[in-house]
Design a protein around this motif. Structure first.
Motif, PDB file in Angstrom:
ATOM      1  N   ARG A  47       0.853  -1.186   0.000  1.00  0.00           N
ATOM      2  CA  ARG A  47       0.000   0.000   0.000  1.00  0.00           C
ATOM      3  C   ARG A  47       0.890   1.237   0.000  1.00  0.00           C
ATOM      4  N   HIS A  48       0.316   2.393   0.306  1.00  0.00           N
ATOM      5  CA  HIS A  48       1.059   3.631   0.115  1.00  0.00           C
ATOM      6  C   HIS A  48       2.306   3.707   0.998  1.00  0.00           C
ATOM      7  N   PHE A  49       2.222   3.178   2.208  1.00  0.00           N
ATOM      8  CA  PHE A  49       3.368   3.198   3.118  1.00  0.00           C
ATOM      9  C   PHE A  49       3.980   1.805   3.236  1.00  0.00           C
ATOM     10  N   PHE A  50       4.201   1.165   2.106  1.00  0.00           N
ATOM     11  CA  PHE A  50       4.727  -0.204   2.105  1.00  0.00           C
ATOM     12  C   PHE A  50       6.122  -0.272   2.729  1.00  0.00           C
ATOM     13  N   GLN A  51       6.857   0.849   2.744  1.00  0.00           N
ATOM     14  CA  GLN A  51       8.209   0.824   3.309  1.00  0.00           C
ATOM     15  C   GLN A  51       8.190   0.527   4.808  1.00  0.00           C
ATOM     16  N   PHE A  52       7.064   0.761   5.464  1.00  0.00           N
ATOM     17  CA  PHE A  52       6.938   0.442   6.887  1.00  0.00           C
ATOM     18  C   PHE A  52       6.703  -1.049   7.080  1.00  0.00           C
ATOM     19  N   ASP A  53       5.837  -1.630   6.253  1.00  0.00           N
ATOM     20  CA  ASP A  53       5.518  -3.050   6.381  1.00  0.00           C
ATOM     21  C   ASP A  53       6.615  -3.955   5.825  1.00  0.00           C
ATOM     22  N   GLN A  54       7.331  -3.485   4.800  1.00  0.00           N
ATOM     23  CA  GLN A  54       8.303  -4.319   4.100  1.00  0.00           C
ATOM     24  C   GLN A  54       9.689  -3.663   4.117  1.00  0.00           C
ATOM     25  N   SER A  55      10.072  -3.144   5.269  1.00  0.00           N
ATOM     26  CA  SER A  55      11.304  -2.362   5.365  1.00  0.00           C
ATOM     27  C   SER A  55      12.541  -3.146   4.951  1.00  0.00           C
ATOM     28  N   GLN A  56      12.628  -4.411   5.357  1.00  0.00           N
ATOM     29  CA  GLN A  56      13.805  -5.214   5.031  1.00  0.00           C
ATOM     30  C   GLN A  56      13.942  -5.381   3.523  1.00  0.00           C
ATOM     31  N   HIS A  57      12.852  -5.715   2.877  1.00  0.00           N
ATOM     32  CA  HIS A  57      12.884  -5.944   1.434  1.00  0.00           C
ATOM     33  C   HIS A  57      13.161  -4.642   0.687  1.00  0.00           C
ATOM     34  N   VAL A  58      12.536  -3.564   1.115  1.00  0.00           N
ATOM     35  CA  VAL A  58      12.742  -2.271   0.460  1.00  0.00           C
ATOM     36  C   VAL A  58      14.204  -1.847   0.584  1.00  0.00           C
ATOM     37  N   ALA A  59      14.784  -2.008   1.767  1.00  0.00           N
ATOM     38  CA  ALA A  59      16.183  -1.635   1.968  1.00  0.00           C
ATOM     39  C   ALA A  59      17.111  -2.469   1.090  1.00  0.00           C
ATOM     40  N   GLN A  60      16.807  -3.740   0.932  1.00  0.00           N
ATOM     41  CA  GLN A  60      17.629  -4.597   0.080  1.00  0.00           C
ATOM     42  C   GLN A  60      17.572  -4.144  -1.373  1.00  0.00           C
ATOM     43  N   LEU A  61      16.383  -3.790  -1.836  1.00  0.00           N
ATOM     44  CA  LEU A  61      16.229  -3.349  -3.222  1.00  0.00           C
ATOM     45  C   LEU A  61      16.965  -2.030  -3.469  1.00  0.00           C
ATOM     46  N   ILE A  62      16.825  -1.083  -2.543  1.00  0.00           N
ATOM     47  CA  ILE A  62      17.495   0.210  -2.701  1.00  0.00           C
ATOM     48  C   ILE A  62      19.014   0.031  -2.647  1.00  0.00           C
ATOM     49  N   THR A  63      19.479  -0.805  -1.720  1.00  0.00           N
ATOM     50  CA  THR A  63      20.916  -1.055  -1.604  1.00  0.00           C
ATOM     51  C   THR A  63      21.482  -1.632  -2.891  1.00  0.00           C
ATOM     52  N   ALA A  64      20.783  -2.615  -3.454  1.00  0.00           N
ATOM     53  CA  ALA A  64      21.250  -3.239  -4.698  1.00  0.00           C
ATOM     54  C   ALA A  64      21.311  -2.220  -5.829  1.00  0.00           C
ATOM     55  N   PHE A  65      20.315  -1.343  -5.895  1.00  0.00           N
ATOM     56  CA  PHE A  65      20.292  -0.330  -6.950  1.00  0.00           C
ATOM     57  C   PHE A  65      21.449   0.652  -6.795  1.00  0.00           C
ATOM     58  N   ILE A  66      21.630   1.181  -5.594  1.00  0.00           N
ATOM     59  CA  ILE A  66      22.685   2.172  -5.374  1.00  0.00           C
ATOM     60  C   ILE A  66      24.062   1.575  -5.645  1.00  0.00           C
ATOM     61  N   GLN A  67      24.249   0.320  -5.268  1.00  0.00           N
ATOM     62  CA  GLN A  67      25.544  -0.313  -5.481  1.00  0.00           C
ATOM     63  C   GLN A  67      25.842  -0.532  -6.958  1.00  0.00           C
ATOM     64  N   MET A  68      24.836  -0.452  -7.795  1.00  0.00           N
ATOM     65  CA  MET A  68      25.023  -0.597  -9.243  1.00  0.00           C
ATOM     66  C   MET A  68      25.199   0.748  -9.944  1.00  0.00           C
TER      67      MET A  68
END
Length: 269
Positions: A227-248
């Motif tokens: 939903r709109h604040f999915f980063q609260f419910d799925q923080s671990q997954h969101v952080a992993q996705l952002i980390t992978a993107f930034i590292q690329m």
């Protein structure tokens, strides 16, 4: 001459890795919903929070925010990775288009190309059309913005939204219905967009709208059941996705031919 606007820059970690992430925060009341992701990102990057503050009843514009943000980034020895949710992401995207040399990458959470699609604009529409109290509308809106798996969050969120409407940067209130341009991905800045599959504010057609401006090196991810604040419910997954993107960023993938997997996918838990 006194300057009525102010901002604060809070470093979240002591170590200083090579990559620096700046979390754009125009609605500090709601930062509690972003905090866990920011903390997880700090394991890999130097994460800082750029928090915008203003006086009550003070008119404000996107240009004013951009001027203050530019002062911060010009003082940085190198471009930074910007992250923003909702209207904070909208303003960050416009900034990256205007000042691409100051931005290393851009990550947008729950952001549509249509600049009118923010939770505050949906609230104003409901308030003008429904014969209900403010509290009742905010409670109903909160149930749409958050997963029902978080009953405590749905209970607390109406109070947070009310405080945000009264005191902080929201389209249709603080910005006095000013026109904010619709978005495209910045031409010179690698961009990562994460939107929720079940977002009431940013509908599923946002993927098609974003795809018209996605370039090689950009990525779009649809968070399953988000939903709109999915980063609260799925923080671990969101952080992993952002980390992978930034590292690329930068990386050889930016220059190779774009494939469908680069710009759209469904993230599953």
């Amino acid at each position: 001459m006194p300057v009525p606007h102010s901002f604060k820059l809070n470093e979240m970690v002591q170590h200083m890795p090579q990559d620096k992430v700046l979390w754009i925060d125009l609605q500090p009341t709601l930062h509690c919903l972003n905090k866990r992701v920011a903390q997880l990102l700090s394991r890999s990057f130097a994460v800082q929070r750029w928090s915008f503050q203003h006086d009550l009843d003070e008119s404000c514009s996107v240009a004013t925010v951009h001027d203050l943000l530019r002062q911060t980034l010009v003082a940085s020895p190198e471009p930074m990775h910007l992250v923003g949710h909702g209207i904070s992401g909208t303003v960050a995207c416009l900034f990256a288009e205007k000042y691409p040399d100051l931005v290393k990458s851009l990550t947008l959470l729950s952001v549509d190309t249509l600049s009118v699609n923010h939770w505050s604009s949906h609230y104003l529409d409901m308030r003008s059309q429904l014969p209900s109290s403010r509290q009742a509308i905010l409670r109903h809106l909160s149930s749409l913005l958050f997963s029902h798996q978080n009953p405590r969050a749905v209970e607390v969120l109406p109070c947070l939204l009310a405080k945000c409407l009264d005191n902080e940067f929201t389209q249709g209130s603080i910005v006095n219905q000013q026109h904010i341009p619709d978005l495209n991905t910045p031409k010179e800045v690698p961009t990562f967009i994460l939107n929720g599959e079940s977002d009431f504010v940013v509908d599923t057609n946002s993927r098609d709208r974003w795809s018209k401006s996605l370039k090689s090196g950009d990525r779009f991810v649809c968070m399953e059941k988000g939903r709109h604040f999915f980063q609260f419910d799925q923080s671990q997954h969101v952080a992993q996705l952002i980390t992978a993107f930034i590292q690329m960023v930068p990386g050889p993938w930016i220059d190779r031919e774009l494939s469908s997997n680069d710009f759209t996918s469904l993230a599953r838990s």
